[in-house]
Enzyme design. Structure first.
Site, PDB file in Angstrom:
ATOM      1  N   CYS A   1     -14.803   9.907 -20.875  1.00 38.14           N
ATOM      2  CA  CYS A   1     -14.666   9.917 -19.414  1.00 38.14           C
ATOM      3  C   CYS A   1     -13.921   8.698 -18.887  1.00 38.14           C
ATOM      4  CB  CYS A   1     -16.042  10.015 -18.743  1.00 38.14           C
ATOM      5  SG  CYS A   1     -17.156   8.660 -19.113  1.00 38.14           S
TER       6      CYS A   1
ATOM      7  N   GLU B   1     -20.209   2.599 -24.328  1.00 45.27           N
ATOM      8  CA  GLU B   1     -19.242   1.674 -23.736  1.00 45.27           C
ATOM      9  C   GLU B   1     -19.518   0.231 -24.127  1.00 45.27           C
ATOM     10  OE1 GLU B   1     -19.529   2.075 -19.470  1.00 45.27           O
ATOM     11  OE2 GLU B   1     -21.662   2.479 -19.570  1.00 45.27           O
TER      12      GLU B   1
ATOM     13  N   HIS C   1       0.815  -1.209   0.000  1.00 48.51           N
ATOM     14  CA  HIS C   1       0.000   0.000   0.000  1.00 48.51           C
ATOM     15  C   HIS C   1       0.854   1.268   0.000  1.00 48.51           C
ATOM     16  CE1 HIS C   1      -3.928  -2.057   1.470  1.00 48.51           C
ATOM     17  NE2 HIS C   1      -3.894  -1.905   0.166  1.00 48.51           N
TER      18      HIS C   1
ATOM     19  N   ASN D   1     -12.945   2.688 -20.697  1.00 47.98           N
ATOM     20  CA  ASN D   1     -12.545   1.513 -19.922  1.00 47.98           C
ATOM     21  C   ASN D   1     -13.342   0.281 -20.352  1.00 47.98           C
ATOM     22  OD1 ASN D   1     -10.976   3.364 -18.594  1.00 47.98           O
ATOM     23  ND2 ASN D   1     -12.145   3.334 -16.695  1.00 47.98           N
ATOM     24  N   ASP D   2     -14.669   0.378 -20.278  1.00 48.09           N
ATOM     25  CA  ASP D   2     -15.498  -0.765 -20.650  1.00 48.09           C
ATOM     26  C   ASP D   2     -15.550  -0.969 -22.157  1.00 48.09           C
ATOM     27  OD1 ASP D   2     -16.410  -2.176 -18.375  1.00 48.09           O
ATOM     28  OD2 ASP D   2     -17.699  -0.512 -17.839  1.00 48.09           O
TER      29      ASP D   2
ATOM     30  N   ARG E   1     -19.880   9.672 -10.577  1.00 51.37           N
ATOM     31  CA  ARG E   1     -20.193   8.272 -10.268  1.00 51.37           C
ATOM     32  C   ARG E   1     -21.094   8.247  -9.038  1.00 51.37           C
ATOM     33  NH1 ARG E   1     -14.398   8.281 -10.859  1.00 51.37           N
ATOM     34  NH2 ARG E   1     -13.734   7.313 -12.830  1.00 51.37           N
TER      35      ARG E   1
ATOM     36  N   ARG F   1     -10.045  -5.905 -18.303  1.00 51.73           N
ATOM     37  CA  ARG F   1      -9.052  -4.857 -18.053  1.00 51.73           C
ATOM     38  C   ARG F   1      -8.380  -5.011 -16.700  1.00 51.73           C
ATOM     39  NH1 ARG F   1     -11.961  -0.384 -15.423  1.00 51.73           N
ATOM     40  NH2 ARG F   1     -14.171  -0.840 -15.347  1.00 51.73           N
TER      41      ARG F   1
ATOM     42  N   ARG G   1     -24.104  10.249 -13.904  1.00 52.45           N
ATOM     43  CA  ARG G   1     -24.368   8.906 -14.413  1.00 52.45           C
ATOM     44  C   ARG G   1     -25.290   8.185 -13.436  1.00 52.45           C
ATOM     45  NH1 ARG G   1     -19.407   4.827 -14.958  1.00 52.45           N
ATOM     46  NH2 ARG G   1     -19.680   4.760 -12.690  1.00 52.45           N
TER      47      ARG G   1
END
Length: 669
Positions: free
Chosen positions: A602, A538, A302, A561-562, A409, A572, A445
């Site tokens: 985004c 997406e 971490h 991303n998606d 989000r 991913r 969203r």
């Protein structure tokens, strides 16, 4: 009694974050819940015990449930495991799974012949150069008194220290949230450790046996840390450092130890240490610390994750020889190569300082102009917005030059709780975010749950492949009461700012029509102002039908991303495929080239400097990025020529691989 078997599909097994979700889900129920792996059987409501199982990717665990609500508990745990135990926007911890330039992939030791004179080799943990004198951070042992004040008094001392520790961790979490919201979740795990049933019971038993609170706490923490350190999975074994970090925090409070105050030199330094805890790293003052190196540790610890998030150059696992460097000795620390040069000659120092000066000059210039618009050399403006997950994020974004919110989000309102947020609770948050952005556009969203983010109160049948199952808009349309509440809250808040509604995971026109109809009905009921309504691109199907959607939606936002994951059929988060899952793959770029409407990006690709000219050339109107990336992305846009970018994008679309695209841009991944 009820028994279930689960296969843990998380890329890195039951490491800290998914284990936290599993345990918090179990804690919501009265039933006794146990987890079995081989000959081990532990309490499912104990984070340390679950971590101690060492469950790896693909491992099968058995869960026993016994009690009045065992059926409900079983359903909730099935949902949590089937939907990924909370790993979605929060990615797995290994550096190999992080593809952003500021957080390098799997660290690679430098070849033998590249080690400079007086060089020490470690493992690259966080990129960047640090040049300066060494200062060794030494940990002093906490001294525990021998006296025993009685069971009740010792328990009271422990409870007071635990309360103080939780408050300090909450402050640390908020502090880190401004710079690295994903990594701030580390300290949420630390807070969870302080409520661990098995840990506290073991401490209480020792107090009952006439050990004082400090002795009981210290012994128990060391027992649990040693158990984790002995695991053969390096990632899970690294969590022993988290247990010791939390343990030492409480131990100092119990001992009234003020020795944690470090007397820093009056000049910036390169810190060296045997190891650094996550708390140590998160509280390093960038005005005093140029970078750090540790004798032990790994790139998945971490402390390394936090260093990358804070853009603090770091090298780990250098060996004990590191600690032989005398305070004040000049070094060049290269967090990208994993090399530390001790007493570098004048030529090496000059070269390193030149590199550092150029980088700092660019960063400073970008920060100074963060509030200015991003306009290309040929006078084309691109909006730079922020991806956020809360009110604090909105305030930071507005102060950091964001021209709006490209992605709010909303999952943060719904996760880690036993019941859904009320309409009023949501309304208050959306209103505060709208007001924090002072009239700038905010794209909200709607709830994107399923596939990778579990909700204990939303029952989803176990799915063989949850990423291809009931998630996003399709899940919410099947639960209209959940969706209607959220839409009512958004539309009620619309009068306090410039809000927009965006639906995730839209696959066909029927889903869009159903969702848009619901918005229109609720807006009429509330007599609310009209708000723009759009969709995320997406899913490849939506990308292929963008021309049809463009006739009806108000805007598109590309979730790279998606879109990358679904277009390339590559997870991913997969530990070996993450490097190939590249948003600059030509197939993804073609899918992202939606026509005829305002288009934003985004996903992570928006902050990738190698992708910026391609996205500009494709005609993207907005790039929405993390708050720390805003200034740098704006600076990059100002160096580009849109006409040239359009030609570059046309060539990129003709490429056959992502590597070809990156070579075309001039910088390989």
């Amino acid at each position: 009694m009820k028994q279930l078997n689960f296969v843990i599909d998380n890329a890195t097994g039951l490491h800290a974050r998914p284990a936290k979700v599993f345990v918090k889900t179990a804690k919501q129920f009265k039933s006794d819940i146990r987890v079995l792996l081989g000959s081990k059987k532990v309490n499912a409501k104990s984070l340390i015990a679950v971590l101690g199982l060492g469950v790896k990717h693909g491992g099968t665990i058995e869960v026993e449930l016994d009690g009045v609500d065992e059926e409900l508990a079983a359903e909730a745990l099935q949902t949590a495991v089937a939907t990924g135990l909370g790993e979605g926007d929060h990615k797995p911890e290994p550096a190999a799974a992080k593809s952003a330039p500021s957080k390098p992939a799997a660290p690679t030791p430098v070849a033998e012949d590249k080690l400079p004179k007086n060089g020490l080799r470690g493992v690259a943990a966080a990129p960047g150069l640090a040049i300066g004198p060494v200062f060794q951070l030494r940990q002093t042992a906490v001294r525990i008194a021998d006296g025993f004040a009685g069971v009740e008094a010792e328990q009271a001392s422990l409870n007071k220290a635990l309360a103080q520790g939780k408050a300090a961790l909450a402050d640390l979490c908020r502090q880190l949230q401004a710079h690295a919201p994903d990594e701030a979740a580390i300290f949420e795990v630390h807070q969870e450790l302080l409520t661990d049933d098995d840990l506290l019971e073991a401490v209480q038993q020792k107090i009952q046996a006439q050990q004082n609170a400090g002795q009981a706490w210290q012994t128990t923490i060391e027992e649990w840390a040693n158990q984790l350190a002995a695991l053969d999975d390096p990632l899970l074994a690294a969590r022993a450092a988290d247990v010791r970090d939390v343990g030492n925090r409480i131990l100092k409070l119990l001992a009234g130890d003020e020795s944690g105050e470090v007397e820093w030199p009056d000049h910036p330094v390169v810190v060296i240490a045997h190891d650094l805890t996550p708390s140590d790293t998160a509280t390093l003052d960038p005005q005093k610390v140029l970078g750090f190196a540790t004798a032990v540790g790994g790139p998945t610890a971490h402390s390394a994750i936090i260093a990358r998030a804070l853009s603090l150059p770091a090298v780990v696992s250098v060996g004990e020889g590191l600690l032989e460097i005398v305070d004040g000795t000049a070094v060049i620390l290269n967090g990208s190569s994993g090399v530390i040069q001790v007493n570098p000659d004048e030529a090496a120092q000059k070269e390193a300082k030149n590199q550092l000066a150029v980088a700092k000059k660019q960063q400073q210039a970008a920060r100074e102009r963060a509030a200015e618009p991003a306009i290309t050399l040929d006078n084309h403006r691109v909006e730079i917005a922020a991806n956020i997950g809360g009110v604090d994020d909105a305030q930071n974004a507005n102060q950091s030059g964001a021209e709006g919110v490209g992605l709010l989000r909303t999952e943060f309102l719904f996760l880690d709780r036993a019941t859904p947020p009320s309409e009023d609770e949501q309304f208050q948050v959306y209103r505060q975010i709208a007001e924090a952005m002072e009239g700038k556009p905010v794209i909200i969203r709607t709830l994107d749950i399923g596939g990778d983010k579990p909700l204990p109160y939303v029952k989803v049948q176990p799915e063989d492949n949850p990423f291809l199952g009931e998630r996003g808009l399709r899940l919410c349309l099947n639960r209209p009461e959940l969706m209607r509440e959220q839409l009512r809250a958004i539309l009620r808040a619309a009068g306090y700012g410039s809000l927009r509604i965006m639906f995730p995971m839209v696959a066909d026109m029927s889903e869009w029509h159903a969702a848009k109809t619901m918005v229109d009905e609720i807006r009429a009921e509330l007599d609310a102002p009209e708000v723009p309504v759009g969709i995320m691109i997406e899913i490849p199907a939506a990308a292929l039908m963008a021309d049809l959607f463009a006739q009806e939606v108000d805007f598109f936002s590309i979730g790279t991303n998606d879109l990358t994951q679904y277009t390339l059929a590559m997870d991913r988060m997969h530990p070996t495929l993450a490097g190939k899952s590249d948003g600059l793959h030509p197939a993804v770029l073609r899918g992202a080239h939606a026509a005829g409407k305002w288009v934003g990006v985004c996903g992570e690709l928006g902050a990738d400097p190698q992708a910026t000219p391609i996205l500009l050339g494709l005609g993207v109107d907005e790039l929405s990025v993390s708050v720390p990336s805003i200034a740098l992305v704006k600076a990059k846009i100002r160096t580009l020529n849109r006409a040239k970018a359009q030609k570059l994008a046309a060539k990129a679309l003709a490429c056959t691989t992502a590597r070809e695209v990156r070579d075309l841009v001039g910088v390989t991944k």
